[in-house]
Design a protein around this motif. Structure first.
Motif, short mmCIF file in Angstrom:
data_model
loop_
_atom_site.label_atom_id
_atom_site.label_comp_id
_atom_site.label_asym_id
_atom_site.label_seq_id
_atom_site.Cartn_x
_atom_site.Cartn_y
_atom_site.Cartn_z
N LEU A 155 0.84 -1.19 0.00
CA LEU A 155 0.00 0.00 0.00
C LEU A 155 0.88 1.24 0.00
CD1 LEU A 155 -2.50 -1.25 2.71
CD2 LEU A 155 -2.95 -1.09 0.26
N VAL A 156 0.57 2.18 -0.87
CA VAL A 156 1.36 3.40 -1.02
C VAL A 156 0.42 4.59 -1.10
CG1 VAL A 156 3.26 2.21 -2.18
CG2 VAL A 156 1.39 3.16 -3.55
N GLY A 157 1.00 5.78 -1.18
CA GLY A 157 0.20 6.99 -1.34
C GLY A 157 -0.04 7.72 -0.04
N LYS A 158 -0.86 8.77 -0.12
CA LYS A 158 -1.06 9.68 1.01
C LYS A 158 -1.65 8.98 2.23
CE LYS A 158 0.50 13.25 -1.19
NZ LYS A 158 1.83 13.80 -0.83
N GLY A 159 -2.56 8.04 2.01
CA GLY A 159 -3.16 7.35 3.14
C GLY A 159 -2.14 6.56 3.93
N ALA A 160 -1.27 5.84 3.23
CA ALA A 160 -0.23 5.06 3.90
C ALA A 160 0.78 5.99 4.59
CB ALA A 160 0.49 4.16 2.88
N GLU A 161 1.14 7.06 3.92
CA GLU A 161 2.12 8.00 4.49
C GLU A 161 1.59 8.65 5.76
OE1 GLU A 161 2.98 10.70 1.32
OE2 GLU A 161 3.57 9.07 -0.05
N LYS A 162 0.33 9.08 5.75
CA LYS A 162 -0.28 9.71 6.93
C LYS A 162 -0.34 8.73 8.10
CE LYS A 162 -4.46 12.10 8.50
NZ LYS A 162 -5.81 12.59 8.11
N SER A 163 -0.71 7.49 7.80
CA SER A 163 -0.80 6.47 8.85
C SER A 163 0.56 6.25 9.50
CB SER A 163 -1.31 5.15 8.24
OG SER A 163 -1.34 4.14 9.22
N LEU A 164 1.61 6.13 8.71
CA LEU A 164 2.94 5.87 9.26
C LEU A 164 3.46 7.04 10.08
CD1 LEU A 164 4.52 4.13 6.15
CD2 LEU A 164 4.05 3.06 8.36
N ARG A 165 3.15 8.25 9.66
CA ARG A 165 3.65 9.43 10.38
C ARG A 165 2.99 9.60 11.75
NH1 ARG A 165 3.86 12.08 4.98
NH2 ARG A 165 6.08 12.35 4.49
N SER A 166 1.92 8.86 12.00
CA SER A 166 1.26 8.96 13.30
C SER A 166 1.90 8.06 14.35
CB SER A 166 -0.23 8.59 13.15
OG SER A 166 -0.39 7.21 12.86
N TYR A 167 2.94 7.31 13.96
CA TYR A 167 3.61 6.38 14.88
C TYR A 167 5.06 6.79 15.10
CZ TYR A 167 -0.18 2.95 14.47
OH TYR A 167 -1.39 2.31 14.52
N ARG A 168 5.58 6.37 16.26
CA ARG A 168 7.02 6.30 16.48
C ARG A 168 7.35 4.83 16.68
NH1 ARG A 168 10.37 9.68 14.71
NH2 ARG A 168 11.88 8.91 16.23
N PHE A 169 8.36 4.34 15.95
CA PHE A 169 8.70 2.92 15.97
C PHE A 169 9.98 2.68 16.75
CE2 PHE A 169 6.61 3.72 11.80
CZ PHE A 169 5.43 3.04 12.06
N ASP A 170 10.00 1.59 17.49
CA ASP A 170 11.25 1.17 18.14
C ASP A 170 12.22 0.64 17.09
OD1 ASP A 170 10.54 1.47 21.07
OD2 ASP A 170 8.91 0.17 20.39
N PHE A 171 11.69 -0.13 16.13
CA PHE A 171 12.48 -0.67 15.03
C PHE A 171 11.70 -0.54 13.73
CE2 PHE A 171 14.34 -2.75 18.65
CZ PHE A 171 15.66 -3.02 18.30
N ALA A 172 12.42 -0.34 12.64
CA ALA A 172 11.84 -0.44 11.30
C ALA A 172 12.72 -1.37 10.48
CB ALA A 172 11.74 0.92 10.62
N ILE A 173 12.09 -2.30 9.78
CA ILE A 173 12.81 -3.20 8.88
C ILE A 173 12.20 -3.06 7.49
CG2 ILE A 173 13.57 -5.57 8.42
CD1 ILE A 173 13.07 -6.27 11.32
N VAL A 174 13.03 -2.69 6.53
CA VAL A 174 12.57 -2.52 5.15
C VAL A 174 13.46 -3.33 4.21
CG1 VAL A 174 11.71 -0.20 5.69
CG2 VAL A 174 13.95 -0.48 4.60
N GLY A 175 12.92 -3.64 3.05
CA GLY A 175 13.70 -4.30 2.01
C GLY A 175 14.33 -3.27 1.09
N ALA A 176 14.98 -3.77 0.04
CA ALA A 176 15.63 -2.87 -0.91
C ALA A 176 15.75 -3.56 -2.26
CB ALA A 176 17.01 -2.46 -0.41
N ASP A 177 15.68 -2.78 -3.32
CA ASP A 177 15.96 -3.29 -4.67
C ASP A 177 17.40 -3.03 -5.06
OD1 ASP A 177 13.27 -4.17 -5.13
OD2 ASP A 177 12.70 -2.08 -5.46
N GLY A 178 18.05 -2.12 -4.36
CA GLY A 178 19.45 -1.84 -4.59
C GLY A 178 20.09 -1.27 -3.33
N VAL A 179 21.34 -1.67 -3.07
CA VAL A 179 22.10 -1.12 -1.95
C VAL A 179 23.50 -0.83 -2.47
CG1 VAL A 179 23.02 -1.48 0.36
CG2 VAL A 179 20.79 -2.44 -0.24
N SER A 180 23.89 0.42 -2.40
CA SER A 180 25.20 0.85 -2.89
C SER A 180 25.83 1.78 -1.87
CB SER A 180 25.05 1.56 -4.23
OG SER A 180 26.19 2.33 -4.54
N PRO A 181 27.13 1.61 -1.57
CA PRO A 181 27.78 2.53 -0.64
C PRO A 181 27.69 3.98 -1.09
CG PRO A 181 29.16 0.60 -1.01
CD PRO A 181 28.03 0.52 -2.00
N GLU A 182 27.72 4.20 -2.41
CA GLU A 182 27.68 5.57 -2.94
C GLU A 182 26.24 6.08 -3.12
OE1 GLU A 182 31.19 3.36 -3.75
OE2 GLU A 182 29.20 3.01 -4.62
#
Length: 270
Positions: A155-182
């Motif tokens: 789920l993406v968009g304004k609804g998801a963003e507003k929901s997430l901003r209403s929380y403070r998280f102890d931990f967040a775990i996310v995936g990635a399609d790319g990871v580069s030092p630069e």
């Protein structure tokens, strides 16, 4: 044949294409250990969904480097993702916590490992992540609002963003399609990248999970600089120079051991 086995074969073909550029169709039955008729059906599915182009007995990738449907990503590097998910979940202490999890195939394994925890509240925008968390009916699961992306089942968009901003998280775990030092942590989708950026920004501790094929890759949408990440969990096939550079940038980078599996070999049992 089940859809899962078909997706595993399609993933194996895509992995070969990523290394060789093109493949002779006549060699695929022997490589994959299936009949020519099965290969023809698989290629018809791949061509119909825009993954390959066929001409004169050869195939080439039509969407090289593009975001794949989640069903295919679930069939790629399964054992690495299972072990990454188990290790990442072990980093969450055993006490009442609020945790953010994104969507994605690797996060599905994180969720399965956390499903037995009764002391967690997990907020997620991933529909598959939420399903995995609810299997044992122990974790308190909060699903954000937003618009569903069928390609990734999140789920993406304004609804998801507003929901997430209403929380403070102890931990967040996310995936990635790319990871580069630069270039940092990147995603195919700009809307997905924005969700991950908010999750990480609202968290006390920030963890990224990515199998070794994602290291060194740079996708179009930036999530965060690597310096904003506390911990990266990847697998033992990761490029040693990239791992060293990430550690030099202050990212605690942990690799889980994964034995080598030949492309086209029997699937790992998750």
């Amino acid at each position: 044949m089940s859809d899962r086995r078909r997706d595993e074969r399609i993933s194996a073909i895509l992995a070969l294409l990523s290394r060789r550029g093109e493949l002779q169709v006549r060699f695929l039955p022997g490589t994959l250990g299936v009949s020519g008729a099965t290969v023809r059906r698989d290629l018809a599915v791949m061509e119909g969904t825009g993954l390959v182009r066929r001409s004169y007995g050869k195939i080439t990738a039509a969407r090289r480097g593009a975001e794949l449907p989640v069903s295919l990503r679930n069939a790629q590097n399964t054992e690495a993702k299972r072990r990454i998910g188990a290790l990442a979940s072990s980093l969450i202490p055993c006490r009442p916590l609020v945790v953010a999890l994104s969507g994605g195939s690797t996060l599905g394994f994180v969720a399965r490992s956390l499903a037995a925890r009764s002391d967690l509240t997990v907020v997620t925008n991933g529909l598959d992540t939420a399903t995995s968390l609810m299997e044992r009916q122990l974790v308190q699961v909060v699903v954000t609002g937003g618009t569903a992306r069928s390609l990734s089942r999140d789920l993406v968009g304004k609804g998801a963003e507003k929901s997430l901003r209403s929380y403070r998280f102890d931990f967040a775990i996310v995936g990635a399609d790319g990871v580069s030092p630069e270039a940092g942590v990147t995603r195919h989708s700009a809307r997905g990248a924005e969700i991950d950026r908010i999750m990480l920004g609202q968290a006390e501790r920030r963890i990224v999970v990515a199998d070794s094929t994602k290291l060194g890759q740079v996708r179009q949408a930036k999530v965060v600089d690597t310096g904003s990440v506390h911990t990266l969990v990847t697998d033992s096939h990761a490029n040693a120079a990239i791992v060293a550079a990430l550690r030099g940038a202050g990212v605690t980078t942990t690799t889980v051991f994964v034995p080598t599996r030949p492309v086209g070999g029997p699937p790992w049992t998750p």
